[in-house]
Design an enzyme around this catalytic site. Sequence first.
Site, PDB file in Angstrom:
ATOM      1  N   SER A   1     -12.875   6.096   2.932  1.00  0.00           N
ATOM      2  CA  SER A   1     -12.070   5.906   1.722  1.00  0.00           C
ATOM      3  C   SER A   1     -12.931   5.464   0.559  1.00  0.00           C
ATOM      4  O   SER A   1     -12.592   5.710  -0.595  1.00  0.00           O
ATOM      5  CB  SER A   1     -11.024   4.804   1.941  1.00  0.00           C
ATOM      6  OG  SER A   1      -9.854   5.330   2.486  1.00  0.00           O
TER       7      SER A   1
ATOM      8  N   ASP B   1      -3.479   8.091  -4.361  1.00  0.00           N
ATOM      9  CA  ASP B   1      -3.716   6.910  -3.538  1.00  0.00           C
ATOM     10  C   ASP B   1      -2.484   5.992  -3.524  1.00  0.00           C
ATOM     11  O   ASP B   1      -1.354   6.476  -3.640  1.00  0.00           O
ATOM     12  CB  ASP B   1      -4.974   6.187  -4.076  1.00  0.00           C
ATOM     13  CG  ASP B   1      -5.748   5.496  -2.967  1.00  0.00           C
ATOM     14  OD1 ASP B   1      -5.193   4.569  -2.360  1.00  0.00           O
ATOM     15  OD2 ASP B   1      -6.909   5.867  -2.727  1.00  0.00           O
TER      16      ASP B   1
ATOM     17  N   HIS C   1      -5.672  -0.562  -2.150  1.00  0.00           N
ATOM     18  CA  HIS C   1      -6.553   0.536  -1.748  1.00  0.00           C
ATOM     19  C   HIS C   1      -6.854   1.375  -2.986  1.00  0.00           C
ATOM     20  O   HIS C   1      -8.006   1.606  -3.319  1.00  0.00           O
ATOM     21  CB  HIS C   1      -5.832   1.350  -0.657  1.00  0.00           C
ATOM     22  CG  HIS C   1      -6.659   2.421  -0.011  1.00  0.00           C
ATOM     23  ND1 HIS C   1      -6.755   3.694  -0.502  1.00  0.00           N
ATOM     24  CD2 HIS C   1      -7.405   2.417   1.119  1.00  0.00           C
ATOM     25  CE1 HIS C   1      -7.531   4.422   0.293  1.00  0.00           C
ATOM     26  NE2 HIS C   1      -7.937   3.678   1.275  1.00  0.00           N
TER      27      HIS C   1
END
Length: 746
Positions: free
Chosen positions: A529, A146, A205
Amino acid sequence: MEKSKYVLELAFLLGLVFMLSTMATSFAKDHGSNLQTYIVHVKRPESRATIESEELHKWYHSFLPQASNKDRMVFSYRNVASGFAVKLTPEEAKALLEKDEIVSARPERILSLHTTHTPSFLGLRQGLGLWNSSNLGQGVIIGVIDTGIYPFHPSFNDEGMPPPPPKWKGHCEFTGQRTCNNKLIGARNLLKSANEEPPFENFFHGTHTAAEAAGRFVENASVFGNAQGTAAGMAPNAHLAMYKVCNDKVGCTESAILAAMDIAIDDGVDVLSLSLGLGSLPFVEDPIAIGAFAAIQNGVFVSCSAANSGPGYSTLSNEAPWILTVGASTIDRKIAASAVLGNGAEYEGESLFQPEDFSPTLLPLVYAGANGILNSSFCVPGFLNNVDVKGKVVVCDIGGGFSSVVKGQVVLDAGGVAMILANSQSLGFSTFAVAHVLPAVEVSYVAGLAIKSYINSTTSPTATISFKGTVIGDALAPAVVSFSSRGPSQASPGILKPDIIGPGVNILAAWAVSVDNKIPPYNIVSGTSMSCPHLSGVAALLKSAHPDWSPAAIKSAIMTTANTVNLGGQPILDQRLLPADIFATGAGHVNPNKANDPGLVYDIQSDDYIPYLCGLGYEDREIGILVQRRVRCSGVKAIPEAQLNYPSFSIVMGSDTQYYTRTLTNVGPAEATYIVDLVVPLAMGMSVNPSQITFTEVNQKVTFSVEFIPQIKENRGNHTFAQGSLSWIRVSDKHTVRIPLSVIFK
Ligand SMILES: *[C@@H]1O[C@H](CO)[C@@H](O)[C@H](O)[C@H]1NC(C)=O
Ligand SMILES: *[C@@H]1O[C@H](CO)[C@@H](O)[C@H](O)[C@H]1NC(C)=O
Ligand SMILES: *[C@@H]1O[C@H](CO)[C@@H](O)[C@H](O)[C@H]1NC(C)=O
Ligand SMILES: *[C@@H]1O[C@H](CO)[C@@H](O)[C@H](O)[C@H]1NC(C)=O
Ligand SMILES: *[C@@H]1O[C@H](CO)[C@@H](O)[C@H](O)[C@H]1NC(C)=O
């Protein structure tokens, strides 16, 4: 004043997320030179099957252009590929391709993250069910590929956690005040350009996805006081390793993704979680499919996001059958608000920003698009200049390429007091809890139409917004969210995708900066996600409870036990509030406690994919890229896609009867009898043989056959596809092992 500062920071972040997701198909290019990173696959001589890293590296180097300096090599791969990533000019790449040993060389691509809207439902309880039998995922390592991680977050504290298992070989690039611990056991930055820096989060994220998969219990987590409670990931006792492959400058590079998967396999991870993708690609050109194949060859489970390109059909990423492809659905919690009109009508929606001091007095209401200008209807910056919004509640349409936070700022700057966001038709009833900069509510498409027609119906329309806070117990949850990508698979139409849906809407988890000036920071965001790491965490729990299960057995357990109804006991709905079809839900909504006890599994070994790949029409050379040894399809009995022992069926139906087999493995009680239960798809005949199976041993395998028989075309009506299911029901206790069936009419 403090609050608005943080809100603006968030708006800035939202802009970044949007930017990155629009970079999906761009190519990475060095500015100021014609050098580009190429991914090169090399034929590995049989004699070099087991080669030492050092020697491999030297051998790869022998292919580099003579004149070029050593820095051209970006990565040499060991597990995921026979090959390397290298900086080349187009001419050099062309010359390289002329060599016999070179299988392919093409410029690397940039992948996008699967978050669109920034924004205990699964039945996991301490001391019970899967959380109990896996001890919260103890001993299992989840590798998250990620944007990096914020290691200081309390979600990654390691109080009471044992050290990683001895097989762990990874390392940590954080140093100083906070380095890794027994929770976050590894952290690497695979972006060569920034290789000197440790893998800190600069994209907001990776911290969120890692915490969703395996965050620790943290009390009193909330955003603006909403969704308050104890935050925890799916596998709170699992170890985490972060592999950073994306940043805000270059996006997520293919060479780094392959490097991360290569290294993670050597490090000893059990589960890989990837919330990114590149749309539908042939498997031999898809870095995640290539890396995931090496992963499953090494017993590593791979969970990936399905992408956020729904609700249209065939919008998936990550379609390979050796990957778990995860769609997104709602949870039963809403951060509720409603639009209240002067005529007394009230329309429910959502907003994360819930100002306590907003007066319930009705204010003048205006539709920004009443002037007939499309950009005004979207409240695009600069397009409210000629609209009188001062002191009013303004209706803006969602869309036009700007986030709802930006629209709110436009309304605020033009003197508006509050905003009602009207969904597009494709968003339907899917609403998102967003940290708006002014009192606002997002309402459904249908509600938006009603509000606009009310505006038309009167000379002095009025409205206000009523804030309701966190509301739990939505009986329509889980529902498939608009953005969740749908099948059928383009890369392999004979495999049903997505496999499963999981929580991906308005998910609270760790964030790298505080949204509301409260430490510890959390945020609520949405995307596939978010659903992907939920399934990665569930896979880790299953791996902990059943260390001997293969990646395919874990997938089968998750799929055959999935829920097909919502909390209200009705079929799972989609964003239109119509029953969601099989290309939206796959097997259904994950039920972790049931997955712990599937009874039977449909298992697959990594070599079983070879006849499948031959049947899909890949050349020997291409299959070699995936399986990393010489394959000759002429010597393999190729199978049709639907013959792979997959826990679902996707049939492309012409006029001929089709015949397949499946093999069940008994992982339940030694002695058990199952009978078949069919929901036959529309305009089809089916037969299953035998229709009753008795097992006498654990791990016993039994094969059955399935026939799909077309009926007269007229029976299909206007339908282009149909769906059904095939279940094995244990006679003793009605335990059900269900697989979904899709039929595409040709
Ligand atoms: C928890 O797990 C232990 C060990 O697997 C088992 O003996 C016990 O019955 C389980 N308890 C519950 C409530 O499921
Ligand atoms: C959580 O919040 C409650 C109520 O505000 C408070 O009593 C409690 O001490 C807090 N717990 C922690 C660990 O901060
Ligand atoms: C609408 O706004 C966008 C973004 O500012 C702009 O690029 C586009 O040209 C505008 N369209 C029209 C028709 O004005
Ligand atoms: C409102 O009136 C405008 C102008 O007459 C028209 O174009 C529009 O379709 C109407 N909208 C609704 C929802 O009735
Ligand atoms: C099938 O489609 C045709 C043409 O669009 C339409 O006239 C007909 O009513 C449809 N039939 C059914 C059963 O929906």
